[in-house]
Design an enzyme around this catalytic site. Structure first.
Site, short mmCIF file in Angstrom:
data_model
loop_
_atom_site.label_atom_id
_atom_site.label_comp_id
_atom_site.label_asym_id
_atom_site.label_seq_id
_atom_site.Cartn_x
_atom_site.Cartn_y
_atom_site.Cartn_z
N LYS A 178 15.47 -15.50 24.17
CA LYS A 178 16.81 -15.52 24.73
C LYS A 178 17.02 -16.84 25.47
O LYS A 178 16.54 -17.04 26.59
CB LYS A 178 17.04 -14.36 25.72
CG LYS A 178 18.52 -14.19 26.03
CD LYS A 178 18.80 -13.68 27.41
CE LYS A 178 18.66 -14.70 28.50
NZ LYS A 178 19.60 -15.84 28.46
N GLY A 231 12.49 -20.74 34.84
CA GLY A 231 13.77 -20.78 35.55
C GLY A 231 13.56 -20.74 37.04
O GLY A 231 12.54 -21.23 37.56
N GLU A 253 7.18 -19.94 34.87
CA GLU A 253 7.18 -21.38 35.17
C GLU A 253 8.42 -21.61 36.01
O GLU A 253 9.54 -21.60 35.50
CB GLU A 253 7.19 -22.18 33.86
CG GLU A 253 6.63 -23.56 34.03
CD GLU A 253 7.68 -24.53 34.48
OE1 GLU A 253 7.93 -24.58 35.70
OE2 GLU A 253 8.25 -25.20 33.63
N CYS A 287 11.87 -29.33 36.69
CA CYS A 287 11.02 -28.81 37.75
C CYS A 287 9.89 -29.78 38.09
O CYS A 287 9.30 -29.70 39.15
CB CYS A 287 10.46 -27.47 37.32
SG CYS A 287 9.77 -27.54 35.67
N GLU A 388 14.82 -26.94 45.96
CA GLU A 388 15.03 -27.61 44.67
C GLU A 388 16.53 -27.87 44.48
O GLU A 388 17.32 -26.94 44.48
CB GLU A 388 14.50 -26.73 43.54
CG GLU A 388 14.45 -27.46 42.22
CD GLU A 388 13.78 -26.62 41.14
OE1 GLU A 388 12.78 -27.09 40.58
OE2 GLU A 388 14.25 -25.50 40.85
#
Ligand code: NAI
Ligand code: MG
Length: 494
Positions: A178, A231, A253, A287, A388
């Protein structure tokens, strides 16, 4: 190959089907803010059900019984086809997420090698024999975990797919993938290559859809044995709760706030090349980026000046133009998030050295473009040094000496990647061993390949992708103990 491609279909059980309880939606080109395609398939929970059923059948059926070397052969064919289509895939992905084509090409140009590397492991999933004593023969075998749900992000859709599909298929799992809401196109296009490579129906199923509906349904589905996700950490926590009822296995991750440390004894020009690129590449949406630049005091002024000069050289522009260095943010929510963090940085009292604004005039005005941005005099506890941002925003933090560098480097919840620049080999070893991160680069940055394990310490994730370790999350170990005597003592002897 993708000129006439029907993006309004899902790929389920080896067939192109219309969404069953889903819909089609436009996909926005972030460089213009307007749709580049009016009808991309979005599946709903019912489509996820169909896809999981197909994956289950394929796992119990032909794919599950295929010897490793035959899985490898199909995967290799796919890898070769992928190489022939890398350029077309790169264009597609750039159209969907706005990453500068020069970067997308370089990234996607490597993917074929990722698939080849994992293909090469497919027939080497051996176990161990375990010496105990003469009475038994004990050994382990490694078996695929089963049906895997792959949930991928919008910043690097095909890279994330490669890192997950490669080991999943090599291990003998079947999958439902997905992709993210904003960027389904390049992943859907992969279906063509799966077909042509000759994967049996149901081995790979592609269902774009919304995270909280299609994604959550995939996570909750009792027919799915494992979920691998890239994500946001907050989404991972939701996914964990959703998957708790079925005790799913997970690989995560998640994000990073990676320190990029420049010591005064480093080759400053090289370090600045790396640090500026690692702050702004992908428009800051990765990331792994060195979004915190830690600079030792004696070279602080020089590095600030170099960042300012480099920012002027960044060609922000339409991402499909080959000369463009930096495209737009991938979607409007990310644009808003980045701009809000720039406001936060100002309010926290960091010095805005350069950039700091959306590009609001000229041909880029309708797209989601942001200037390359640098904050100086950032304190380690500021939100722009802790959270972030996922935009082209470097936060530069001064430090003095190894201890302070390590303390600042480790002073966030994250621990994904880190970089350090020093010409003192002892220091390079000392500091890299003290940094809590899944990968540390010394005198380089973002060197990532199929064979180098990648993943996070702390809040940056669970498990590893790439490297031989990447297979572990897709395999279960079975221990078999066989008696050599067939004798079993009677515990209830009269
Ligand atoms: P996200 O974590 O919500 O989205 C990633 C994927 O998860 C997408 O495919 C999405 O559809 C899916 N998803 C969302 N909610 C879900 C749910 N409840 N159940 C199952 N799947 C779900 O990330 P988002 O909102 O797109 O971006 C927000 C921030 O996350 C970014 O600004 C960035 O800081 C971070 N991020 C980090 C990435 C990384 O590479 N580690 C990639 C993307 C985002
Ligand atoms: Mg989200």
């Amino acid at each position: 190959m993708f000129q006439e491609f029907a993006f309004d279909h899902l790929y389920i059980n080896g067939e192109w089907v219309l969404p069953f309880d889903g819909e089609t939606r436009p996909s926005i080109d972030p460089a213009t803010g307007k749709p580049w395609n009016d009808a991309i398939a979005f599946g709903g929970p019912g489509d996820i059900d169909r896809a999981v059923d197909a994956a289950r059948q394929a796992f119990e059926g032909p794919w599950g019984r295929l010897p490793g070397h035959e899985r490898a052969a199909i995967l290799r064919k796919f890898a070769d086809l992928y190489a022939t289509q890398a350029d077309a895939l790169a264009r597609l992905e750039t159209q969907d997420n706005g990453r500068a084509l020069r970067e997308t090409r370089a990234d996607i140009g490597l993917h074929s090698q990722y698939y080849h590397w994992f293909a090469s492991l497919a027939d080497k999933l051996s176990g161990r024999t375990i010496p105990i004593d003469d009475s038994v023969h004990a050994f382990t075998t490694r078996e695929p975990v089963g049906v895997v749900g792959l949930i991928t992000p919008w910043n690097v859709p095909l890279m994330s797919a490669a890192w997950k599909l490669g080991p999943a298929l090599a291990a003998g799992c079947t999958v439902v993938i997905k992709p993210a809401e904003h960027t389904p196109a390049s992943t859907l296009a992969l279906g063509k290559l799966f077909e042509e490579a000759g994967f049996p129906p149901g081995v790979i199923n592609i269902v774009p859809g919304d995270g909280p509906s299609a994604g959550a349904h995939l996570v909750a589905h009792p027919g799915v044995d494992k979920v691998t996700f890239t994500g946001e950490g907050a989404t991972a926590k939701t996914i964990l709760k959703t998957g708790a009822d079925t005790l799913k296995r997970f690989t995560f991750e998640l994000g990073g706030k990676s320190p990029h440390i420049i010591f005064a004894d480093a080759d400053i020009d090289q370090a600045v090349n790396a640090a500026t690129n690692s702050a702004w590449t992908l428009c800051g949406q990765s990331c792994a980026l060195g979004s915190r630049v830690l600079v030792e005091r004696p070279i602080y002024a020089r590095v600030l000046e170099a960042f300012q000069q480099k920012a002027k050289r960044v060609r922000v522009g339409p991402p499909l133009q080959p000369e463009t260095h930096m495209g737009p943010q991938a979607h409007s929510q990310q644009l808003d998030k980045t701009l809000s963090y720039i406001d936060i940085g100002r309010a926290e009292g960091a010095e805005l050295l350069t950039g700091g604004a959306r590009i609001k005039s000229g041909p880029l005005a309708s797209g989601y473009f942001v200037e390359p941005t640098v904050f100086a005099d950032v304190r380690p506890d500021m939100r722009i040094a802790q959270e972030e941002i996922f935009g082209p925003v470097a936060s530069i933090i001064p430090f003095q000496g190894e201890d302070e560098a390590v303390q600042i480097a480790n002073g966030t919840p994250y621990g994904l990647t880190a970089g350090l620049w020093s010409n003192d080999v002892g220091r390079a070893h000392r500091v890299s061993s003290r940094i809590k991160a899944g990968i540390v680069w010394v005198n380089t940055y973002r060197f990532i390949r199929w064979s180098t394990p990648y993943g996070g310490f702390k809040a940056s994730g669970w498990g590893r992708e790439n490297g031989i370790e990447a297979l572990d999350p897709y395999l279960d170990t079975k221990t078999t103990v066989i008696s050599k005597t067939g004798k079993f003592p009677d515990a209830y002897e009269a």
